[in-house]
Design an enzyme around this catalytic site. Structure first.
Site, short mmCIF file in Angstrom:
data_model
loop_
_atom_site.label_atom_id
_atom_site.label_comp_id
_atom_site.label_asym_id
_atom_site.label_seq_id
_atom_site.Cartn_x
_atom_site.Cartn_y
_atom_site.Cartn_z
N SER A 176 0.83 -1.19 0.00
CA SER A 176 0.00 0.00 0.00
C SER A 176 0.87 1.26 0.00
O SER A 176 1.65 1.47 -0.92
CB SER A 176 -0.95 -0.05 1.19
OG SER A 176 -1.93 0.95 1.10
N ASP A 222 -9.00 -4.32 -6.24
CA ASP A 222 -8.53 -3.35 -5.25
C ASP A 222 -9.37 -2.09 -5.32
O ASP A 222 -9.41 -1.40 -6.34
CB ASP A 222 -7.06 -3.02 -5.54
CG ASP A 222 -6.39 -2.23 -4.42
OD1 ASP A 222 -7.09 -1.54 -3.67
OD2 ASP A 222 -5.15 -2.31 -4.33
N HIS A 254 -7.20 -5.19 -2.07
CA HIS A 254 -6.04 -4.39 -1.69
C HIS A 254 -5.21 -5.08 -0.61
O HIS A 254 -3.99 -4.88 -0.52
CB HIS A 254 -6.52 -3.03 -1.17
CG HIS A 254 -5.43 -2.10 -0.77
ND1 HIS A 254 -4.58 -1.51 -1.68
CD2 HIS A 254 -5.05 -1.63 0.46
CE1 HIS A 254 -3.74 -0.72 -1.05
NE2 HIS A 254 -3.99 -0.78 0.25
#
Length: 307
Positions: A176, A222, A254
């Protein structure tokens, strides 16, 4: 009127010798250019002294445990310069030579526990891996990039296992915002041998500054960092990377990198082995890459096809 003069003659040596010299010069220039290309980072010929472990198979890079037994040590935040508490995973052998080093950053609001599974898994394939907490859970990608580099510097100069790490063979990974930080770190330190952003997030979508071989891993479903506005633009903009690849996890979210994932692990291991260890035995897993139709785990794969 007939020609009455003497027919001129030309000694063969006066034409053939310059041609030979010209051809020799052209050939020498070609060889020099080829040698220069080979010497470039990321395109260097394989150095087998850096290869670690037996010849790989798809089963071996997909296994939860690689050929090396591992151990780990924790580091207090009071001892880490520039980042938070950390865990170092390393092969226990002392006879296989030094290993490449890998730093891994967690994502926004997360701790190192969210990416901890990658530590022993990558270490067991012949790397020294450091996972860490960021200074603040809310640190942005640029800060996480700085912390990734600080973690590598600590790993190679001050850590308890520094003698096991080759300071000239290093890589960064992150999830991330940690993935966005991975790109930031590669931009700031071109000498890195590999970078792997995992479902990366960053407000900066273009990375022509990055020259490090970079594997971008995105997730098809995601909703936090959609591949259409993050991972795919990242990959497309890496026009100056020595090599690049994009792998998209089929139907994944994600948070796919936060739990053991064979596709993430096997492709990341192959990428690290190829570029940190210059181990061409792993090229077979990157070029042409995983078959989208056969694996079911991959919805898209693109690559400059490293050899």
């Amino acid at each position: 009127m007939p020609w009455c003069g003497r027919v001129p003659t030309v000694a063969p040596e006066r034409t053939t010798v310059p041609i030979r010299r010209l051809l020799t010069s052209v050939l020498a220039a070609f060889v020099l250019a080829l040698a220069t290309l080979v010497a470039l980072p990321g395109t260097a010929s394989a150095d087998e002294s850096w290869w670690r472990g037996p010849a790989p198979t798809q089963a071996s890079i997909s296994a939860a445990q690689g050929p090396f037994a591992t151990s780990s040590t924790t580091v207090s935040s009071f001892s880490t310069p520039g980042f938070g508490a950390a865990t170092i995973y390393y092969p226990t052998t002392t006879t296989a030579g030094t290993f490449g080093g890998v730093a891994i950053s967690p994502g926004y609001t997360a701790t190192q526990s969210s990416i901890a599974w990658l530590g022993p898994r990558i270490a067991s394939q012949g790397f020294v891996v450091i996972t860490f907490d960021t200074n603040s859970r809310y640190d942005q990608p640029a800060s996480r990039g700085d912390q990734l580099l600080a973690a590598l510097d600590y790993l190679t100069t001050s850590s308890p296992v520094r003698a096991r790490v080759d300071a000239d063979r290093l890589a960064v990974m992150g999830h991330s915002m940690g993935g966005g930080g991975t790109l930031e770190a590669a931009k700031d330190r071109p000498s890195l041998d590999a970078a792997i952003p995992l479902t990366g997030w960053n407000t900066d979508k273009t990375w022509p500054e990055v020259t490090t071989p970079t594997l971008v891993i995105g997730a098809e479903s995601d909703s936090v960092a959609p591949v259409s506005s993050h991972s795919i633009p990242f990959y497309n903009s890496l026009t100056n990377a020595q090599e690049r690849a994009y792998l998209e996890l089929n139907g994944a979210s994600h948070f796919a990198p936060n739990s053991p994932n064979t596709t993430i692990a096997s492709t990341s291991i192959a990428w690290l082995k190829r570029w940190v260890d210059t181990d061409t035995r792993y090229s077979q897993f990157l070029c042409p890459g995983p078959s989208v139709t056969l694996t079911g785990a991959v919805s898209d794969y693109r690559s400059t096809c490293p050899v």
